[in-house]
Design an enzyme around this catalytic site. Structure first.
Site, PDB file in Angstrom:
ATOM      1  N   HIS A 295     -13.748  16.456  38.067  1.00 52.40           N
ATOM      2  CA  HIS A 295     -13.871  15.028  38.422  1.00 52.40           C
ATOM      3  C   HIS A 295     -15.042  14.507  37.587  1.00 52.40           C
ATOM      4  O   HIS A 295     -16.199  14.689  37.939  1.00 52.40           O
ATOM      5  CB  HIS A 295     -14.146  14.918  39.926  1.00 52.40           C
ATOM      6  CG  HIS A 295     -14.406  13.530  40.403  1.00 52.40           C
ATOM      7  ND1 HIS A 295     -13.450  12.767  41.053  1.00 52.40           N
ATOM      8  CD2 HIS A 295     -15.503  12.739  40.327  1.00 52.40           C
ATOM      9  CE1 HIS A 295     -13.962  11.585  41.357  1.00 52.40           C
ATOM     10  NE2 HIS A 295     -15.213  11.545  40.924  1.00 52.40           N
TER      11      HIS A 295
ATOM     12  N   ASP B 154     -12.652   6.270  44.677  1.00 56.99           N
ATOM     13  CA  ASP B 154     -13.823   6.216  43.805  1.00 56.99           C
ATOM     14  C   ASP B 154     -13.933   4.844  43.127  1.00 56.99           C
ATOM     15  O   ASP B 154     -15.026   4.299  42.959  1.00 56.99           O
ATOM     16  CB  ASP B 154     -13.666   7.317  42.744  1.00 56.99           C
ATOM     17  CG  ASP B 154     -14.966   7.744  42.122  1.00 56.99           C
ATOM     18  OD1 ASP B 154     -15.787   6.863  41.822  1.00 56.99           O
ATOM     19  OD2 ASP B 154     -15.156   8.943  41.905  1.00 56.99           O
TER      20      ASP B 154
ATOM     21  N   CYS C 268     -20.404   6.279  42.191  1.00 50.62           N
ATOM     22  CA  CYS C 268     -20.961   6.589  43.506  1.00 50.62           C
ATOM     23  C   CYS C 268     -22.000   5.534  43.873  1.00 50.62           C
ATOM     24  O   CYS C 268     -22.980   5.355  43.147  1.00 50.62           O
ATOM     25  CB  CYS C 268     -21.599   7.972  43.495  1.00 50.62           C
ATOM     26  SG  CYS C 268     -22.421   8.341  45.052  1.00 50.62           S
TER      27      CYS C 268
END
Ligand code: COA
Ligand code: ZN
Length: 301
Positions: free
Chosen positions: A204, A15, A237
């Site tokens: 998360h 990530d 993201c």
């Protein structure tokens, strides 16, 4: 009172690094090995995805080959069967797959409808399970989507239903762009635990709006004992507008440490690793404890 241990999973290598400019493979390996040396027991180290979609992680195979694999479970994120095959070749311990609760975000992320993704996940699960490895499903945009807004928990329940019916039992509720609030986190967890009592749930959470730690605490008080975080709070993201970092691993570790809740990593070593990462990236990271030090570190009067 003796508390149950909390599992902290580091997601810096996946990530985190997917949101940075290119980082040399050797530097990635050094950082991940520092995290392992700090005692973190679960690490999402990379992803086996299309190098066109996420060029930052095109060195997944090399990273997997050179990180220190002792006393740690290494996870890779994968989007399809091809990724699963690469991950198994690299002897991952677990794979993470991802589907968004939001139709729009799912298409942006993996160019598929939610239903197509669910079918793909079931196929991946059969392959990976037959190889004796674990599959965890990340439910992106669980607490809201930057394109579709905030929805009721039944959207999440619908997605989980199809997967649990096919044997999947480990889920990460992901707040992809930090839209969750503590009350919502508690309410969602209560509903999902009620609907799926025999699944494992973890959180998360992104700290996009500064609510990451509060949301983690709400999750903890709702019975969650497994949380993702990234060193220095990097990450996000690439396919969601406004996405920023995860909750900083060392900040989460510090909170649990202060609360006398057992965790695996050594806080001082985590802070050292976060500072090294800051050097590698060359800008100030959002993590707070790495700047302030431990609350038990006293200053000269
Ligand atoms: N690993 C490596 N390469 C892969 C791959 C994988 N898991 N999956 C596909 N590819 C390659 C294909 O071989 C193809 O290469 P080519 O153009 O040289 O022939 C290219 O990627 C496109 O493949 P295709 O199957 O047409 O995929 P797509 O363009 O429809 O993209 C995904 C779909 C899912 C593969 C892509 O969007 C992806 O990897 N997304 C990852 C998203 C992500 O990581 N998000 C952040 C985490 S939430
Ligand atoms: Zn994330």
């Amino acid at each position: 009172m003796i508390h149950e241990k909390v599992m902290l999973t580091d997601v810096t290598g996946r990530d985190g690094f997917q949101m940075e400019d290119w980082i040399e493979t050797e530097e990635k390996i050094i950082i991940i090995n520092e995290i392992i040396a700090a005692g973190v027991k679960r690490i999402e180290a990379t992803s086996f995805v299309s190098p066109k979609a996420v060029p930052q992680l095109k060195d997944a195979k090399e990273v997997m080959k050179h990180i220190n694999r002792e006393n740690v479970n290494i996870i890779a994120l994968i989007p399809n069967v091809k990724g699963a095959e690469f991950a198994l070749e690299s002897s991952v311990d677990e794979v993470n797959v991802v589907v968004s609760v939001s139709e729009t975000h799912n298409r942006k992320n993996v160019k598929k409808s939610v239903d197509e993704s669910l079918e793909g996940i079931i196929e991946i699960y059969r392959l990976v399970e037959s190889a004796g490895k674990k599959v965890n499903v990340g439910l992106a945009t669980t607490f809201g989507c930057p394109f579709e807004g905030i929805y009721e928990v039944n959207r999440v329940t619908e997605v989980m239903k199809k997967l649990t019916a096919n044997g999947l039992s480990s889920f990460m509720l992901a707040d992809t762009t930090g839209m969750a609030n503590p009350l919502q986190v508690s309410n969602f967890i209560k509903s999902l635990k009620g609907a799926f009592p025999s699944t494992d749930l973890s959180l998360h959470l992104h700290n996009t709006r500064g609510m990451g730690l509060a949301n983690i605490l709400a999750g903890y008080h709702s019975g969650i004992r497994s949380f993702d975080a990234s060193l220095g709070g990097i990450g996000g993201c690439p396919f969601a507008p406004g996405a920023t970092g995860n909750v900083a691993l060392e900040d989460v570790a510090h909170m649990f440490y202060q609360m006398n809740i057992p965790i695996d990593p050594n806080l001082t070593k985590l802070i050292r690793a976060a500072k090294k990462l800051e050097e590698v990236l060359g800008y100030k990271l959002p993590g707070q404890v790495m700047k302030a030090g431990l609350s038990t570190d006293l200053h000269q009067a």
